[in-house]
Design a protein around this motif. Structure first.
Motif, PDB file in Angstrom:
ATOM      1  N   ASN A  88     -36.956  -5.702  -5.020  1.00 41.88           N
ATOM      2  CA  ASN A  88     -36.457  -5.361  -3.700  1.00 41.88           C
ATOM      3  C   ASN A  88     -35.041  -4.811  -3.790  1.00 41.88           C
ATOM      4  O   ASN A  88     -34.334  -5.012  -4.777  1.00 41.88           O
ATOM      5  N   VAL A  89     -34.609  -4.154  -2.730  1.00 44.43           N
ATOM      6  CA  VAL A  89     -33.326  -3.465  -2.738  1.00 44.43           C
ATOM      7  C   VAL A  89     -32.172  -4.410  -3.056  1.00 44.43           C
ATOM      8  O   VAL A  89     -31.286  -4.073  -3.848  1.00 44.43           O
ATOM      9  N   HIS A  90     -32.166  -5.590  -2.468  1.00 42.68           N
ATOM     10  CA  HIS A  90     -31.024  -6.483  -2.718  1.00 42.68           C
ATOM     11  C   HIS A  90     -30.984  -6.943  -4.170  1.00 42.68           C
ATOM     12  O   HIS A  90     -29.912  -7.125  -4.742  1.00 42.68           O
ATOM     13  N   GLU A  91     -32.155  -7.092  -4.785  1.00 37.09           N
ATOM     14  CA  GLU A  91     -32.194  -7.483  -6.193  1.00 37.09           C
ATOM     15  C   GLU A  91     -31.647  -6.364  -7.085  1.00 37.09           C
ATOM     16  O   GLU A  91     -30.882  -6.615  -8.017  1.00 37.09           O
ATOM     17  N   VAL A  92     -32.023  -5.127  -6.774  1.00 42.15           N
ATOM     18  CA  VAL A  92     -31.573  -3.986  -7.562  1.00 42.15           C
ATOM     19  C   VAL A  92     -30.074  -3.756  -7.358  1.00 42.15           C
ATOM     20  O   VAL A  92     -29.317  -3.579  -8.316  1.00 42.15           O
ATOM     21  N   ALA A  93     -29.645  -3.761  -6.095  1.00 41.08           N
ATOM     22  CA  ALA A  93     -28.244  -3.472  -5.796  1.00 41.08           C
ATOM     23  C   ALA A  93     -27.307  -4.498  -6.422  1.00 41.08           C
ATOM     24  O   ALA A  93     -26.194  -4.160  -6.845  1.00 41.08           O
ATOM     25  N   ARG A  94     -27.752  -5.728  -6.517  1.00 39.09           N
ATOM     26  CA  ARG A  94     -26.878  -6.772  -7.048  1.00 39.09           C
ATOM     27  C   ARG A  94     -26.742  -6.713  -8.561  1.00 39.09           C
ATOM     28  O   ARG A  94     -25.903  -7.407  -9.132  1.00 39.09           O
ATOM     29  N   ARG A  95     -27.538  -5.868  -9.200  1.00 34.02           N
ATOM     30  CA  ARG A  95     -27.284  -5.623 -10.621  1.00 34.02           C
ATOM     31  C   ARG A  95     -25.973  -4.873 -10.788  1.00 34.02           C
ATOM     32  O   ARG A  95     -25.278  -5.032 -11.794  1.00 34.02           O
ATOM     33  N   ALA A  96     -25.661  -4.018  -9.798  1.00 37.50           N
ATOM     34  CA  ALA A  96     -24.413  -3.264  -9.837  1.00 37.50           C
ATOM     35  C   ALA A  96     -23.254  -4.076  -9.268  1.00 37.50           C
ATOM     36  O   ALA A  96     -22.128  -3.993  -9.755  1.00 37.50           O
ATOM     37  N   ASP A  97     -23.526  -4.856  -8.225  1.00 38.88           N
ATOM     38  CA  ASP A  97     -22.484  -5.653  -7.582  1.00 38.88           C
ATOM     39  C   ASP A  97     -23.140  -6.882  -6.963  1.00 38.88           C
ATOM     40  O   ASP A  97     -23.914  -6.755  -6.014  1.00 38.88           O
ATOM     41  N   PRO A  98     -22.837  -8.074  -7.471  1.00 40.14           N
ATOM     42  CA  PRO A  98     -23.441  -9.292  -6.927  1.00 40.14           C
ATOM     43  C   PRO A  98     -23.154  -9.491  -5.444  1.00 40.14           C
ATOM     44  O   PRO A  98     -23.859 -10.250  -4.772  1.00 40.14           O
ATOM     45  N   GLY A  99     -22.148  -8.805  -4.917  1.00 39.27           N
ATOM     46  CA  GLY A  99     -21.816  -8.948  -3.502  1.00 39.27           C
ATOM     47  C   GLY A  99     -22.494  -7.946  -2.601  1.00 39.27           C
ATOM     48  O   GLY A  99     -22.209  -7.903  -1.398  1.00 39.27           O
ATOM     49  N   ALA A 100     -23.392  -7.123  -3.137  1.00 38.44           N
ATOM     50  CA  ALA A 100     -24.065  -6.105  -2.325  1.00 38.44           C
ATOM     51  C   ALA A 100     -24.822  -6.744  -1.170  1.00 38.44           C
ATOM     52  O   ALA A 100     -25.433  -7.803  -1.301  1.00 38.44           O
ATOM     53  N   ARG A 101     -24.804  -6.056  -0.020  1.00 38.89           N
ATOM     54  CA  ARG A 101     -25.435  -6.573   1.199  1.00 38.89           C
ATOM     55  C   ARG A 101     -26.538  -5.615   1.662  1.00 38.89           C
ATOM     56  O   ARG A 101     -26.375  -4.392   1.554  1.00 38.89           O
ATOM     57  N   VAL A 102     -27.610  -6.183   2.190  1.00 43.14           N
ATOM     58  CA  VAL A 102     -28.772  -5.366   2.572  1.00 43.14           C
ATOM     59  C   VAL A 102     -29.337  -5.847   3.900  1.00 43.14           C
ATOM     60  O   VAL A 102     -29.496  -7.062   4.117  1.00 43.14           O
ATOM     61  N   VAL A 103     -29.649  -4.888   4.762  1.00 43.54           N
ATOM     62  CA  VAL A 103     -30.424  -5.181   5.974  1.00 43.54           C
ATOM     63  C   VAL A 103     -31.731  -4.406   5.871  1.00 43.54           C
ATOM     64  O   VAL A 103     -31.731  -3.177   5.725  1.00 43.54           O
ATOM     65  N   TYR A 104     -32.826  -5.141   5.892  1.00 43.66           N
ATOM     66  CA  TYR A 104     -34.161  -4.548   5.882  1.00 43.66           C
ATOM     67  C   TYR A 104     -34.635  -4.353   7.318  1.00 43.66           C
ATOM     68  O   TYR A 104     -34.343  -5.176   8.201  1.00 43.66           O
ATOM     69  N   VAL A 105     -35.400  -3.289   7.534  1.00 47.50           N
ATOM     70  CA  VAL A 105     -35.910  -2.970   8.869  1.00 47.50           C
ATOM     71  C   VAL A 105     -37.398  -2.671   8.774  1.00 47.50           C
ATOM     72  O   VAL A 105     -37.821  -1.814   7.984  1.00 47.50           O
ATOM     73  N   ASP A 106     -38.201  -3.361   9.571  1.00 52.49           N
ATOM     74  CA  ASP A 106     -39.624  -3.038   9.663  1.00 52.49           C
ATOM     75  C   ASP A 106     -40.138  -3.557  10.994  1.00 52.49           C
ATOM     76  O   ASP A 106     -39.522  -4.452  11.594  1.00 52.49           O
ATOM     77  N   PHE A 107     -41.248  -2.971  11.473  1.00 53.80           N
ATOM     78  CA  PHE A 107     -41.825  -3.498  12.713  1.00 53.80           C
ATOM     79  C   PHE A 107     -43.144  -4.221  12.478  1.00 53.80           C
ATOM     80  O   PHE A 107     -43.710  -4.807  13.395  1.00 53.80           O
ATOM     81  N   GLU A 108     -43.650  -4.174  11.231  1.00 55.50           N
ATOM     82  CA  GLU A 108     -44.943  -4.805  10.929  1.00 55.50           C
ATOM     83  C   GLU A 108     -44.751  -6.314  10.793  1.00 55.50           C
ATOM     84  O   GLU A 108     -43.895  -6.783  10.049  1.00 55.50           O
ATOM     85  N   ASP A 109     -45.543  -7.082  11.536  1.00 55.41           N
ATOM     86  CA  ASP A 109     -45.323  -8.526  11.637  1.00 55.41           C
ATOM     87  C   ASP A 109     -45.378  -9.246  10.297  1.00 55.41           C
ATOM     88  O   ASP A 109     -44.558 -10.120  10.019  1.00 55.41           O
ATOM     89  N   VAL A 110     -46.360  -8.903   9.465  1.00 55.57           N
ATOM     90  CA  VAL A 110     -46.494  -9.592   8.185  1.00 55.57           C
ATOM     91  C   VAL A 110     -45.311  -9.261   7.282  1.00 55.57           C
ATOM     92  O   VAL A 110     -44.752 -10.133   6.616  1.00 55.57           O
ATOM     93  N   ALA A 111     -44.899  -7.991   7.260  1.00 55.17           N
ATOM     94  CA  ALA A 111     -43.749  -7.594   6.447  1.00 55.17           C
ATOM     95  C   ALA A 111     -42.503  -8.359   6.867  1.00 55.17           C
ATOM     96  O   ALA A 111     -41.740  -8.853   6.022  1.00 55.17           O
TER      97      ALA A 111
END
Length: 269
Positions: A88-111
């Motif tokens: 996931n994006v936060h896992e990848v981004a934190r390889r570069a910077d452990p402080g990276a922040r992520v907001v995910y957006v979806d409208f599908e209920d299960v997701a």
């Protein structure tokens, strides 16, 4: 008869297939239902390379995030993020910077339900349930998390989702609204199905997806490139998935055009 499990929100119709769960199935995930798997098998008949395409799209997302992070982006808005899976994006981004922040957006209920479970104890990532085609609502919800500072560069990720946005929603204007909301130095990553590469297979996919809650609308290279108005496209521009900055030593799996998806990354001026 439909499936029901403790991890499924009560109001989800498990008999109606969704693109997010179909993608999960193609990636080998377990958050999908019989209806999704049945549709996926029809998808595979229309595009036998679909599992590889799903994997290539996921790999592009990772490379795009790492590219933006290498340029100093430390916060990301992932539009149409789908069902959580490895990388996931936060896992990848934190390889570069452990402080990276992520907001995910979806409208599908299960997701959204699974994202909330996964992020329950993560103070640097959150999910909001909104429709990406309503930028005002998405941006308000994203600001409401307190995680994104829009005076600093943001990586806007629109990966594998715009082909579900119909023409009347004007995807170019939708992307432009996010562009206008972020600071100079922000990034945009896009991948989208096209009929330019494999028109016969794409026509078959469009027919299959008419039977889901997410019909598909492929776009030309020119239309996809137009999404980057106000951004400087980085080399090699808008290209088939495997050709966007492949990792050193990566082995090409046959004709790159068989990927069926075009992708690119840009930096806001």
């Amino acid at each position: 008869m439909t499936e029901r499990s403790g991890w499924v929100p009560d109001d989800v119709d498990t008999g109606l297939p969704s693109a997010a769960r179909l993608y999960d199935y193609l990636l080998g995930g377990g958050h999908n239902f019989a209806a999704d798997r049945a549709l996926a098998e029809k998808f595979l008949l229309a595009q036998p390379n679909a599992r590889t395409i799903a994997r290539l799209n996921r790999a592009f997302l990772r490379r795009a995030v790492l590219h933006l992070a290498a340029g100093g982006v430390r916060q990301f808005l992932d539009l149409g993020s789908g069902i959580p899976t490895v990388g996931n994006v936060h896992e990848v981004a934190r390889r570069a910077d452990p402080g990276a922040r992520v907001v995910y957006v979806d409208f599908e209920d299960v997701a959204v339900a699974h994202s909330r479970l996964m992020l329950e104890h993560d103070e640097q990532a959150a999910v909001v349930q909104e429709d990406l085609t309503d930028p005002a609502a998405v941006l308000a919800a994203a600001r409401g998390t307190g995680l994104l500072d829009f005076t600093e560069p943001v990586g806007v990720l629109v990966v594998g989702v715009l082909h579900f946005v119909p023409p009347e929603k004007d995807p170019t204007a939708v992307v432009a609204a996010y562009r206008d909301a972020v600071a100079p130095g922000s990034g945009l990553a896009v991948s989208q199905f096209t009929a330019d590469l494999q028109p016969v297979e794409m026509a078959g996919i469009v027919e299959v997806m008419k039977k889901s809650m997410n019909p598909m609308f492929p776009r030309s290279c020119a239309e996809i490139t137009a999404l980057f108005s106000g951004f400087d496209l980085v080399e090699p521009g808008v290209v088939p998935l495997p050709l966007w900055r492949p990792e050193e030593g990566a082995v090409q799996e046959g004709d790159p055009g068989r990927a069926g998806i075009l992708a690119g990354v840009g930096h806001k001026r």
